[in-house]
Design a protein around this motif. Structure first.
Motif, PDB file in Angstrom:
ATOM      1  N   PHE A  44     -13.493   2.106  -0.294  1.00 35.14           N
ATOM      2  CA  PHE A  44     -14.813   1.663   0.192  1.00 35.14           C
ATOM      3  C   PHE A  44     -15.043   1.978   1.669  1.00 35.14           C
ATOM      4  O   PHE A  44     -15.629   1.191   2.402  1.00 35.14           O
ATOM      5  CB  PHE A  44     -15.037   0.171  -0.092  1.00 35.14           C
ATOM      6  N   ASN A  45     -14.591   3.147   2.091  1.00 32.77           N
ATOM      7  CA  ASN A  45     -14.875   3.655   3.432  1.00 32.77           C
ATOM      8  C   ASN A  45     -15.890   4.779   3.246  1.00 32.77           C
ATOM      9  O   ASN A  45     -15.529   5.927   3.014  1.00 32.77           O
ATOM     10  CB  ASN A  45     -13.575   4.138   4.085  1.00 32.77           C
ATOM     11  N   ASN A  46     -17.150   4.408   3.313  1.00 29.23           N
ATOM     12  CA  ASN A  46     -18.258   5.270   2.870  1.00 29.23           C
ATOM     13  C   ASN A  46     -18.328   6.640   3.527  1.00 29.23           C
ATOM     14  O   ASN A  46     -18.795   7.592   2.920  1.00 29.23           O
ATOM     15  CB  ASN A  46     -19.588   4.561   3.092  1.00 29.23           C
ATOM     16  N   LYS A  47     -17.896   6.761   4.777  1.00 30.26           N
ATOM     17  CA  LYS A  47     -18.027   8.039   5.488  1.00 30.26           C
ATOM     18  C   LYS A  47     -16.686   8.709   5.767  1.00 30.26           C
ATOM     19  O   LYS A  47     -16.622   9.689   6.481  1.00 30.26           O
ATOM     20  CB  LYS A  47     -18.789   7.821   6.794  1.00 30.26           C
ATOM     21  N   LEU A  48     -15.621   8.185   5.183  1.00 27.49           N
ATOM     22  CA  LEU A  48     -14.292   8.761   5.388  1.00 27.49           C
ATOM     23  C   LEU A  48     -14.005   9.776   4.288  1.00 27.49           C
ATOM     24  O   LEU A  48     -13.792   9.419   3.125  1.00 27.49           O
ATOM     25  CB  LEU A  48     -13.237   7.652   5.392  1.00 27.49           C
ATOM     26  N   CYS A  49     -13.987  11.047   4.646  1.00 27.01           N
ATOM     27  CA  CYS A  49     -13.839  12.124   3.667  1.00 27.01           C
ATOM     28  C   CYS A  49     -12.398  12.284   3.189  1.00 27.01           C
ATOM     29  O   CYS A  49     -11.448  11.939   3.889  1.00 27.01           O
ATOM     30  CB  CYS A  49     -14.310  13.439   4.271  1.00 27.01           C
ATOM     31  N   ASP A  50     -12.279  12.841   1.993  1.00 32.69           N
ATOM     32  CA  ASP A  50     -10.973  13.075   1.375  1.00 32.69           C
ATOM     33  C   ASP A  50     -10.070  13.941   2.247  1.00 32.69           C
ATOM     34  O   ASP A  50      -8.858  13.751   2.267  1.00 32.69           O
ATOM     35  CB  ASP A  50     -11.130  13.749   0.014  1.00 32.69           C
ATOM     36  N   SER A  51     -10.653  14.899   2.975  1.00 25.78           N
ATOM     37  CA  SER A  51      -9.836  15.777   3.816  1.00 25.78           C
ATOM     38  C   SER A  51      -9.143  14.988   4.919  1.00 25.78           C
ATOM     39  O   SER A  51      -7.997  15.280   5.275  1.00 25.78           O
ATOM     40  CB  SER A  51     -10.690  16.887   4.422  1.00 25.78           C
ATOM     41  N   GLU A  52      -9.800  13.982   5.455  1.00 25.69           N
ATOM     42  CA  GLU A  52      -9.202  13.130   6.485  1.00 25.69           C
ATOM     43  C   GLU A  52      -8.078  12.279   5.882  1.00 25.69           C
ATOM     44  O   GLU A  52      -7.017  12.113   6.485  1.00 25.69           O
ATOM     45  CB  GLU A  52     -10.283  12.247   7.109  1.00 25.69           C
ATOM     46  N   ILE A  53      -8.298  11.767   4.698  1.00 25.50           N
ATOM     47  CA  ILE A  53      -7.283  10.970   4.010  1.00 25.50           C
ATOM     48  C   ILE A  53      -6.088  11.857   3.630  1.00 25.50           C
ATOM     49  O   ILE A  53      -4.935  11.451   3.762  1.00 25.50           O
ATOM     50  CB  ILE A  53      -7.874  10.274   2.773  1.00 25.50           C
ATOM     51  N   ALA A  54      -6.353  13.074   3.201  1.00 28.54           N
ATOM     52  CA  ALA A  54      -5.279  14.004   2.833  1.00 28.54           C
ATOM     53  C   ALA A  54      -4.401  14.326   4.042  1.00 28.54           C
ATOM     54  O   ALA A  54      -3.169  14.387   3.923  1.00 28.54           O
ATOM     55  CB  ALA A  54      -5.869  15.284   2.247  1.00 28.54           C
ATOM     56  N   LYS A  55      -5.013  14.519   5.193  1.00 25.96           N
ATOM     57  CA  LYS A  55      -4.250  14.786   6.415  1.00 25.96           C
ATOM     58  C   LYS A  55      -3.375  13.587   6.763  1.00 25.96           C
ATOM     59  O   LYS A  55      -2.201  13.725   7.108  1.00 25.96           O
ATOM     60  CB  LYS A  55      -5.193  15.129   7.564  1.00 25.96           C
ATOM     61  N   PHE A  56      -3.926  12.386   6.650  1.00 29.00           N
ATOM     62  CA  PHE A  56      -3.184  11.154   6.902  1.00 29.00           C
ATOM     63  C   PHE A  56      -1.991  11.043   5.952  1.00 29.00           C
ATOM     64  O   PHE A  56      -0.875  10.732   6.367  1.00 29.00           O
ATOM     65  CB  PHE A  56      -4.126   9.960   6.747  1.00 29.00           C
ATOM     66  N   ARG A  57      -2.227  11.318   4.675  1.00 30.04           N
ATOM     67  CA  ARG A  57      -1.147  11.252   3.681  1.00 30.04           C
ATOM     68  C   ARG A  57      -0.043  12.257   4.010  1.00 30.04           C
ATOM     69  O   ARG A  57       1.136  11.961   3.871  1.00 30.04           O
ATOM     70  CB  ARG A  57      -1.682  11.530   2.285  1.00 30.04           C
ATOM     71  N   GLN A  58      -0.432  13.440   4.459  1.00 33.84           N
ATOM     72  CA  GLN A  58       0.539  14.477   4.789  1.00 33.84           C
ATOM     73  C   GLN A  58       1.370  14.079   6.014  1.00 33.84           C
ATOM     74  O   GLN A  58       2.601  14.133   5.975  1.00 33.84           O
ATOM     75  CB  GLN A  58      -0.177  15.792   5.047  1.00 33.84           C
ATOM     76  N   VAL A  59       0.713  13.668   7.082  1.00 32.94           N
ATOM     77  CA  VAL A  59       1.412  13.326   8.320  1.00 32.94           C
ATOM     78  C   VAL A  59       2.317  12.113   8.129  1.00 32.94           C
ATOM     79  O   VAL A  59       3.439  12.080   8.621  1.00 32.94           O
ATOM     80  CB  VAL A  59       0.398  13.091   9.467  1.00 32.94           C
ATOM     81  N   ALA A  60       1.846  11.106   7.395  1.00 28.47           N
ATOM     82  CA  ALA A  60       2.619   9.883   7.191  1.00 28.47           C
ATOM     83  C   ALA A  60       3.538   9.960   5.974  1.00 28.47           C
ATOM     84  O   ALA A  60       4.215   8.988   5.667  1.00 28.47           O
ATOM     85  CB  ALA A  60       1.676   8.692   7.056  1.00 28.47           C
ATOM     86  N   ASN A  61       3.531  11.097   5.286  1.00 28.10           N
ATOM     87  CA  ASN A  61       4.368  11.300   4.100  1.00 28.10           C
ATOM     88  C   ASN A  61       4.149  10.190   3.064  1.00 28.10           C
ATOM     89  O   ASN A  61       5.108   9.587   2.576  1.00 28.10           O
ATOM     90  CB  ASN A  61       5.837  11.415   4.490  1.00 28.10           C
ATOM     91  N   ILE A  62       2.891   9.937   2.734  1.00 29.27           N
ATOM     92  CA  ILE A  62       2.528   8.871   1.801  1.00 29.27           C
ATOM     93  C   ILE A  62       2.499   9.429   0.382  1.00 29.27           C
ATOM     94  O   ILE A  62       1.808  10.396   0.101  1.00 29.27           O
ATOM     95  CB  ILE A  62       1.158   8.270   2.161  1.00 29.27           C
ATOM     96  N   LYS A  63       3.242   8.798  -0.482  1.00 32.64           N
ATOM     97  CA  LYS A  63       3.269   9.221  -1.877  1.00 32.64           C
ATOM     98  C   LYS A  63       2.726   8.144  -2.808  1.00 32.64           C
ATOM     99  O   LYS A  63       2.220   8.428  -3.868  1.00 32.64           O
ATOM    100  CB  LYS A  63       4.697   9.582  -2.263  1.00 32.64           C
ATOM    101  N   ASP A  64       2.813   6.896  -2.411  1.00 34.94           N
ATOM    102  CA  ASP A  64       2.430   5.779  -3.261  1.00 34.94           C
ATOM    103  C   ASP A  64       1.204   5.094  -2.674  1.00 34.94           C
ATOM    104  O   ASP A  64       1.103   4.929  -1.466  1.00 34.94           O
ATOM    105  CB  ASP A  64       3.591   4.786  -3.347  1.00 34.94           C
ATOM    106  N   GLY A  65       0.278   4.715  -3.534  1.00 36.09           N
ATOM    107  CA  GLY A  65      -0.854   3.967  -3.025  1.00 36.09           C
ATOM    108  C   GLY A  65      -2.063   3.962  -3.935  1.00 36.09           C
ATOM    109  O   GLY A  65      -2.139   4.696  -4.905  1.00 36.09           O
ATOM    110  N   GLN A  66      -3.000   3.112  -3.571  1.00 35.41           N
ATOM    111  CA  GLN A  66      -4.306   3.021  -4.216  1.00 35.41           C
ATOM    112  C   GLN A  66      -5.308   3.690  -3.278  1.00 35.41           C
ATOM    113  O   GLN A  66      -5.738   3.080  -2.297  1.00 35.41           O
ATOM    114  CB  GLN A  66      -4.683   1.557  -4.420  1.00 35.41           C
ATOM    115  N   ILE A  67      -5.635   4.942  -3.552  1.00 36.38           N
ATOM    116  CA  ILE A  67      -6.565   5.690  -2.713  1.00 36.38           C
ATOM    117  C   ILE A  67      -7.621   6.272  -3.625  1.00 36.38           C
ATOM    118  O   ILE A  67      -7.313   7.055  -4.521  1.00 36.38           O
ATOM    119  CB  ILE A  67      -5.851   6.803  -1.933  1.00 36.38           C
ATOM    120  N   SER A  68      -8.870   5.874  -3.402  1.00 38.60           N
ATOM    121  CA  SER A  68      -9.951   6.286  -4.300  1.00 38.60           C
ATOM    122  C   SER A  68     -10.645   7.555  -3.828  1.00 38.60           C
ATOM    123  O   SER A  68     -10.995   7.680  -2.658  1.00 38.60           O
ATOM    124  CB  SER A  68     -10.979   5.166  -4.409  1.00 38.60           C
TER     125      SER A  68
END
Length: 102
Positions: A44-68
């Protein structure tokens, strides 16, 4: 940046309901040493694009989570493309027709 922690403490990072959030960090200045130990929740972050979330996941090495993919970025122009249009002369009804240039 507003974030809430889940009452059952399932998530180490909880990011929700930030209607104007467009960026998480300036990735040019953010250290590559970002660690998230555990699961994340990003919804529910209306203006946060998937590309920004993907970069965050890559840098933080996130594999598990609820990301819509459906509730984040739904009110933002996340995919921008450029095209070439030309006005077509000869309109008689007050409108201006366009054609897509190849």
């Amino acid at each position: 940046l507003r974030s809430r922690f889940s009452s059952d403490f399932r998530y180490s990072f909880y990011l929700a309901e930030n209607s104007n959030l467009k960026k998480l960090w300036d990735w040019n200045f953010r250290s590559k040493e970002l660690f998230i130990n555990g699961s994340v929740y990003i919804h529910f972050n209306n203006k946060l694009c998937d590309s920004e979330i993907a970069k965050f996941r890559q840098v933080a090495n996130i594999k598990d989570g609820q990301i819509s993919n459906h509730t984040n970025g739904m009110n933002a122009p996340c995919t921008i493309f450029h095209t070439h249009l030309s006005a077509v002369p000869g309109s008689t009804n007050g409108s201006i027709p366009f054609k897509l240039d190849a």
